[in-house]
Scaffold this active site. Structure first.
Site, PDB file in Angstrom:
ATOM      1  N   SER A 146     -30.891  27.832 -33.686  1.00  0.00           N
ATOM      2  CA  SER A 146     -29.968  28.657 -34.475  1.00  0.00           C
ATOM      3  C   SER A 146     -30.744  29.769 -35.154  1.00  0.00           C
ATOM      4  O   SER A 146     -31.987  29.714 -35.239  1.00  0.00           O
ATOM      5  CB  SER A 146     -29.305  27.764 -35.539  1.00  0.00           C
ATOM      6  N   TYR A 159     -27.773  21.728 -42.353  1.00  0.00           N
ATOM      7  CA  TYR A 159     -27.794  22.397 -41.044  1.00  0.00           C
ATOM      8  C   TYR A 159     -29.104  23.175 -40.874  1.00  0.00           C
ATOM      9  O   TYR A 159     -29.761  23.095 -39.830  1.00  0.00           O
ATOM     10  CB  TYR A 159     -26.583  23.332 -40.952  1.00  0.00           C
TER      11      TYR A 159
HETATM   12  P1  NAP Z   1     -18.338  23.777 -31.733  1.00  0.00           P
HETATM   13  O1  NAP Z   1     -17.375  24.618 -30.968  1.00  0.00           O
HETATM   14  O2  NAP Z   1     -17.993  23.283 -33.089  1.00  0.00           O
HETATM   15  O3  NAP Z   1     -18.763  22.555 -30.785  1.00  0.00           O
HETATM   16  C1  NAP Z   1     -19.594  21.543 -31.268  1.00  0.00           C
HETATM   17  C2  NAP Z   1     -19.765  20.513 -30.200  1.00  0.00           C
HETATM   18  O4  NAP Z   1     -20.591  19.451 -30.708  1.00  0.00           O
HETATM   19  C3  NAP Z   1     -18.439  19.900 -29.784  1.00  0.00           C
HETATM   20  O5  NAP Z   1     -18.460  19.602 -28.424  1.00  0.00           O
HETATM   21  C4  NAP Z   1     -18.428  18.626 -30.609  1.00  0.00           C
HETATM   22  O6  NAP Z   1     -17.618  17.598 -30.087  1.00  0.00           O
HETATM   23  C5  NAP Z   1     -19.894  18.239 -30.553  1.00  0.00           C
HETATM   24  N1  NAP Z   1     -20.159  17.252 -31.584  1.00  0.00           N
HETATM   25  C6  NAP Z   1     -20.107  17.441 -32.932  1.00  0.00           C
HETATM   26  N2  NAP Z   1     -20.319  16.269 -33.557  1.00  0.00           N
HETATM   27  C7  NAP Z   1     -20.487  15.329 -32.586  1.00  0.00           C
HETATM   28  C8  NAP Z   1     -20.710  13.934 -32.597  1.00  0.00           C
HETATM   29  N3  NAP Z   1     -20.781  13.240 -33.740  1.00  0.00           N
HETATM   30  N4  NAP Z   1     -20.832  13.302 -31.414  1.00  0.00           N
HETATM   31  C9  NAP Z   1     -20.730  13.970 -30.250  1.00  0.00           C
HETATM   32  N5  NAP Z   1     -20.504  15.284 -30.178  1.00  0.00           N
HETATM   33  C10 NAP Z   1     -20.384  15.956 -31.338  1.00  0.00           C
HETATM   34  O7  NAP Z   1     -19.687  24.559 -31.972  1.00  0.00           O
HETATM   35  P2  NAP Z   1     -20.596  25.491 -31.063  1.00  0.00           P
HETATM   36  O8  NAP Z   1     -20.685  26.775 -31.752  1.00  0.00           O
HETATM   37  O9  NAP Z   1     -20.178  25.451 -29.644  1.00  0.00           O
HETATM   38  O10 NAP Z   1     -21.971  24.748 -31.270  1.00  0.00           O
HETATM   39  C11 NAP Z   1     -22.758  24.234 -30.210  1.00  0.00           C
HETATM   40  C12 NAP Z   1     -24.205  24.236 -30.662  1.00  0.00           C
HETATM   41  O11 NAP Z   1     -24.625  25.564 -30.914  1.00  0.00           O
HETATM   42  C13 NAP Z   1     -24.446  23.466 -31.969  1.00  0.00           C
HETATM   43  O12 NAP Z   1     -25.682  22.792 -31.916  1.00  0.00           O
HETATM   44  C14 NAP Z   1     -24.497  24.579 -32.994  1.00  0.00           C
HETATM   45  O13 NAP Z   1     -25.220  24.203 -34.127  1.00  0.00           O
HETATM   46  C15 NAP Z   1     -25.198  25.636 -32.191  1.00  0.00           C
HETATM   47  N6  NAP Z   1     -25.088  26.988 -32.706  1.00  0.00           N
HETATM   48  C16 NAP Z   1     -23.878  27.608 -32.803  1.00  0.00           C
HETATM   49  C17 NAP Z   1     -23.821  28.909 -33.271  1.00  0.00           C
HETATM   50  C18 NAP Z   1     -22.543  29.678 -33.397  1.00  0.00           C
HETATM   51  O14 NAP Z   1     -22.567  30.807 -33.928  1.00  0.00           O
HETATM   52  N7  NAP Z   1     -21.426  29.175 -32.932  1.00  0.00           N
HETATM   53  C19 NAP Z   1     -24.988  29.569 -33.642  1.00  0.00           C
HETATM   54  C20 NAP Z   1     -26.195  28.898 -33.538  1.00  0.00           C
HETATM   55  C21 NAP Z   1     -26.235  27.626 -33.054  1.00  0.00           C
HETATM   56  P3  NAP Z   1     -16.130  17.330 -30.684  1.00  0.00           P
HETATM   57  O15 NAP Z   1     -15.232  18.277 -29.951  1.00  0.00           O
HETATM   58  O16 NAP Z   1     -15.876  15.909 -30.360  1.00  0.00           O
HETATM   59  O17 NAP Z   1     -16.184  17.607 -32.158  1.00  0.00           O
END
Ligand code: NAP
Length: 254
Positions: A146, A159
């Protein structure tokens, strides 16, 4: 031919949190590049399964809640993939959660929940995958870091701590495993339009402040990350170890 080295035909990938957001885009891209894709998570990954299947690749769904799974259960999840899909070549530690609260009000439960999913599970799954990959002398592990692997962030101390640690873990594993044929790297996404950032985008002032700080002038889309993921999953990245690749519209360059 260099483009052939980006192909993933015959590889088996495991993507955590592949049911939506970034994970869904990465799982689909790996399948487009030729990989079979296992999806580990707690939600319904039906949409992603359909996408991967439409590309003619095999899929496997492994139901696991990363907040509660024990290290042994995570090792079992990896074993389920190797048993059913014939191996494991690529692990993408994508699943992540976030809790927004001032540090002084950040509850111990929130701290634990975020660290378990965003850090502990990354180690335990990487360890289990490494135990499969190291004897074979080949494998790719991609951790999703991130901007808050580099910066303090606002109201997200758990986080930020976890994402800083993911970079440290990426480097530690790379140090140990590079000479044994396993590449461990990270992608550091910038601000990407997913459910994770929905509250930021719903706040008009915050949304504008973030967008105006991004040199590219726009939020990222999950598909903006797919090229980096396929690259790091492929032979094209065979000499890339312990790298943290920002895909951030220039955020860190500012
Ligand atoms: P998101 O749409 O909120 O998706 C998060 C994913 O993680 C979902 O598939 C969720 O499953 C899963 N997850 C959360 N808690 C879990 C648990 N206890 N057990 C199993 N699965 C779990 O977020 P995203 O933006 O795609 O994030 C994906 C990754 O990218 C994360 O590591 C996030 O920190 C990172 N990231 C995101 C951004 C951004 O700007 N979006 C920036 C930097 C890094 P459920 O559907 O079951 O909740």
């Amino acid at each position: 031919m260099v483009l052939d080295s980006f192909r993933l035909d015959g590889r088996v990938a495991l993507v955590t949190g592949g049911n939506r957001g970034i994970g869904q885009a990465l799982a689909t891209a790996l399948a487009q590049a030729g990989a079979d894709v296992a999806l580990l998570g707690r939600g319904d990954p039906g949409g992603t399964v359909a996408r991967v299947a439409a590309l003619g690749r095999r899929t496997l769904v492994v139901h696991t809640d990363l907040a509660t799974a024990t290290p042994n259960e995570l090792a079992d999840a990896v074993a389920t993939v190797t048993a059913n899909l014939g191996g494991l070549d690529i692990l993408v530690n994508n699943a992540g959660t976030i809790r927004r609260a001032d540090a002084a009000d950040h509850s111990p439960d929130d701290w634990d929940a975020v660290l378990r999913v965003n850090l502990d599970a990354v180690f335990h799954l990487s360890r289990a995958a490494g135990r499969h990959m190291l004897p074979r002398g080949a494998g790719k592990i991609i951790n999703i870091a991130s901007m808050l692997s580099f910066q303090g962030g606002i109201r997200v101390p758990s986080y930020t701590a976890a994402k800083h640690a993911v970079v440290g873990l990426t480097r530690a594993l790379a140090n140990e495993w590079a000479a044994r044929g396993v590449n461990v790297n990270a992608i550091a996404p910038g601000y990407i339009a997913t459910d994770n950032t929905a509250p930021l985008r719903a706040d008009v002032d915050r949304e504008r402040a973030i967008r105006e700080r991004i040199p590219a002038g726009r939020w990222g889309d999950p598909d903006d990350l797919t090229g980096a993921a396929v690259f790091l999953a492929s032979d094209a990245a065979r000499y890339v170890h312990g790298a943290v690749l920002p895909v951030d519209g220039g955020w860190l360059a500012r």
